[in-house]
Write a protein that holds these residues in place. Structure first.
Motif, PDB file in Angstrom:
ATOM      1  N   GLU A  71      28.945   3.314  40.242  1.00 26.92           N
ATOM      2  CA  GLU A  71      28.389   2.275  39.377  1.00 26.92           C
ATOM      3  C   GLU A  71      28.021   1.044  40.201  1.00 26.92           C
ATOM      4  O   GLU A  71      28.502   0.855  41.317  1.00 26.92           O
ATOM      5  N   PRO A 106      22.042   3.429  33.768  1.00 25.67           N
ATOM      6  CA  PRO A 106      21.542   2.063  33.585  1.00 25.67           C
ATOM      7  C   PRO A 106      20.586   1.574  34.656  1.00 25.67           C
ATOM      8  O   PRO A 106      19.736   0.731  34.392  1.00 25.67           O
ATOM      9  N   ASN A 147      18.782   5.141  26.545  1.00 22.30           N
ATOM     10  CA  ASN A 147      20.107   4.642  26.185  1.00 22.30           C
ATOM     11  C   ASN A 147      21.081   5.809  26.044  1.00 22.30           C
ATOM     12  O   ASN A 147      20.689   6.986  26.069  1.00 22.30           O
ATOM     13  N   VAL A 148      22.353   5.471  25.896  1.00 22.11           N
ATOM     14  CA  VAL A 148      23.400   6.478  25.785  1.00 22.11           C
ATOM     15  C   VAL A 148      23.225   7.319  24.530  1.00 22.11           C
ATOM     16  O   VAL A 148      23.356   8.553  24.557  1.00 22.11           O
ATOM     17  N   TRP A 194      30.003   3.859  34.999  1.00 24.35           N
ATOM     18  CA  TRP A 194      29.412   2.598  34.565  1.00 24.35           C
ATOM     19  C   TRP A 194      30.246   1.981  33.442  1.00 24.35           C
ATOM     20  O   TRP A 194      30.752   2.678  32.563  1.00 24.35           O
ATOM     21  N   LYS A 195      30.357   0.650  33.460  1.00 23.75           N
ATOM     22  CA  LYS A 195      31.134  -0.052  32.427  1.00 23.75           C
ATOM     23  C   LYS A 195      30.587   0.238  31.034  1.00 23.75           C
ATOM     24  O   LYS A 195      31.333   0.250  30.056  1.00 23.75           O
ATOM     25  N   GLU A 196      29.296   0.434  30.944  1.00 24.09           N
ATOM     26  CA  GLU A 196      28.671   0.760  29.668  1.00 24.09           C
ATOM     27  C   GLU A 196      29.257   2.027  29.061  1.00 24.09           C
ATOM     28  O   GLU A 196      29.381   2.149  27.836  1.00 24.09           O
ATOM     29  N   PHE A 197      29.641   2.955  29.902  1.00 24.27           N
ATOM     30  CA  PHE A 197      30.245   4.203  29.423  1.00 24.27           C
ATOM     31  C   PHE A 197      31.732   4.030  29.138  1.00 24.27           C
ATOM     32  O   PHE A 197      32.277   4.644  28.216  1.00 24.27           O
ATOM     33  N   ASP A 244      31.914   7.084  18.869  1.00 24.54           N
ATOM     34  CA  ASP A 244      30.565   6.902  19.413  1.00 24.54           C
ATOM     35  C   ASP A 244      29.946   8.226  19.822  1.00 24.54           C
ATOM     36  O   ASP A 244      28.728   8.400  19.760  1.00 24.54           O
TER      37      ASP A 244
END
Length: 441
Positions: free
Chosen positions: A325, A354, A373-374, A390-393, A400
């Motif tokens: 990441e 990302p 996007n996810v 990644w922090k998004e994950f 979700d």
């Protein structure tokens, strides 16, 4: 001080911007027109957190500029850095020093003043001696002190690593070079960060030795993760128990799909060849390379197992493509052999990252579908595979995934989720380094 940096790639651009940030006047010489145009127009051709703002502020302050002409770029410099690439040669695994020596020749032909010439590029043992010979052949009348100053920048944390380093390693052989390098790094060393002065050869070898040792830690913990899966032990417990020993340390003991990026793969191969050139064996490093290659190749087996032995016609969501990441670097990423194997086995692959998708499109199989996007990547997927942390994950919860996936199956190659939480939510969950939890029926 006025310095020049030859090469506006990752190392050159980060180093140039950081030298400007601590008060020096920096000219970055970049010969690639496309990259230079981006820099001159206020952009940054790579992704590194904080870099674009740092470049912009120092350009605005007049401490950082870019040009294509090496004669113009070095004319007022007292220190010149070489920060060009040294990629692995495909034919033999050695570091390709062609770009370094080309830069040395250009500098020697154009420099008029006495300078300190510094290799910031990662170069094999003995490169400093070779540089000295080239200079003597081309321009023996100008005093040019050759110095090795390897970089230790982690992608995603490079600015902090430069400004607040564990150490600054400088290899040199003259008092003039020592004084110049001490002056150059004084804004950093005055804050307590150590400057280690060694020989040129020692500095060259410190860089390779450091990266090989860290790569070895990664390969080691991944092999222990395999043992945990077979025995019922938990790799996170093992990593914590080992890492609390100050002789070992916690860093680089996170099990995963194998190392990648611009440093570990090429530097381990280069060190093996350096050892061979000096009639020495690098048995541990050779084993590390083999172990890591096997590790990345084995990741497809985890997905196959989660899919009951076959992914043909299955919809697979890849979350993350870059090797780690915080970067857009796809070089030697574990996602590459995994994506290739999934396509080869007939899977339908959707991917989201990302930062890395533009680069991924030039590397991965054309059959892969990239999403914005996810949620789109996960929509109607049979399996979600976490490849990059990644922090998004990391912030995603079971709901979700459950609300949009066709089946509740997750292969987590980074151990970013709580497997018991996901199991309680009805998921079959396949982590690294511990026994999976599977729903029956």
């Amino acid at each position: 001080m006025r310095i020049a940096v030859i090469g506006g790639g990752y190392v050159g651009l980060v180093s140039g911007a950081c030298f400007a940030e601590i008060g020096h006047h920096v000219t970055v010489v970049e010969s690639a027109k496309e990259k230079l145009d981006v820099l001159i127009n206020g952009g940054v051709p790579i992704y590194e957190p904080g870099l674009e703002g740092l470049v912009h502020s120092n350009v605005s302050a007049g401490r950082l500029q870019f040009c294509a002409n090496i004669s113009e770029g070095i004319k007022d410099a007292s220190v010149i850095f070489i920060a060009v690439g040294t990629p692995t040669r495909k034919e033999d695994g050695r570091a390709n020093t062609e770009y370094v020596f080309n830069a040395v020749r250009d500098i020697a032909q154009n420099v008029k003043q006495s300078v300190v010439l510094v290799t910031k590029s990662t170069v094999p043992l003995g490169t400093g001696d070779a540089i000295g010979k080239i200079i003597q052949e081309i321009n023996p009348d100008v005093t040019i002190d050759v110095v090795s100053n390897p970089e230790f920048l982690r992608e995603g944390c490079a600015i902090e690593d430069f400004i607040k380093p564990d150490r600054v390693v400088v290899g040199l052989q003259s008092q003039n070079a020592r004084e110049k390098m001490e002056q150059l790094y004084e804004p950093i060393t005055k804050n307590g960060y150590p400057l280690l002065i060694v020989s040129v050869k020692s500095a060259e070898l410190i860089k390779y030795s450091s990266n090989a040792f860290l790569a070895m830690k990664v390969a080691f913990i991944n092999e222990i993760a395999n043992l945990c899966e077979s025995s019922g032990a938990v790799i996170d417990d093992i990593s914590k128990g080992m890492g609390l020993d100050h002789r070992i340390g916690r860093n680089f003991l996170q099990a995963g799909p194998g190392y990648g990026g611009s440093c570990f793969p090429k530097d381990t191969l280069a060190l093996i060849n350096i050892a061979a050139d000096h009639d020495c064996k690098a048995t541990l490093v050779e084993a590390t390379v083999k172990s890591n290659d096997e590790r990345k190749a084995q990741m497809i087996d985890r997905v196959l197992y989660a899919c009951g032995g076959s992914v043909k016609g299955k919809k697979i969501a890849l979350l993350g493509l870059t090797f780690k990441e915080g970067t857009d670097d796809m070089r030697d990423s574990p996602s590459i052999p995994l994506a290739e194997s999934l396509i080869k086995h007939g899977a339908i692959v959707k991917a989201y990252d990302p930062e890395g998708m533009d680069v991924a499109r030039t590397i991965l199989p054309s059959e892969i579908c990239y999403t914005n996007n996810v949620s789109t990547a996960l929509h109607d997927a049979d399996v979600a595979v976490v490849v990059t942390e990644w922090k998004e994950f990391c912030g995603l919860r079971p709901e979700d995934f459950a609300s949009i996936m066709a089946r509740k199956v997750i292969v987590d190659l980074r151990n970013i989720y709580d497997k018991e939480e996901f199991f309680a939510a009805g998921f079959s969950y396949y982590p690294v380094g511990s026994v999976p939890v599977e729903q029956i029926g």
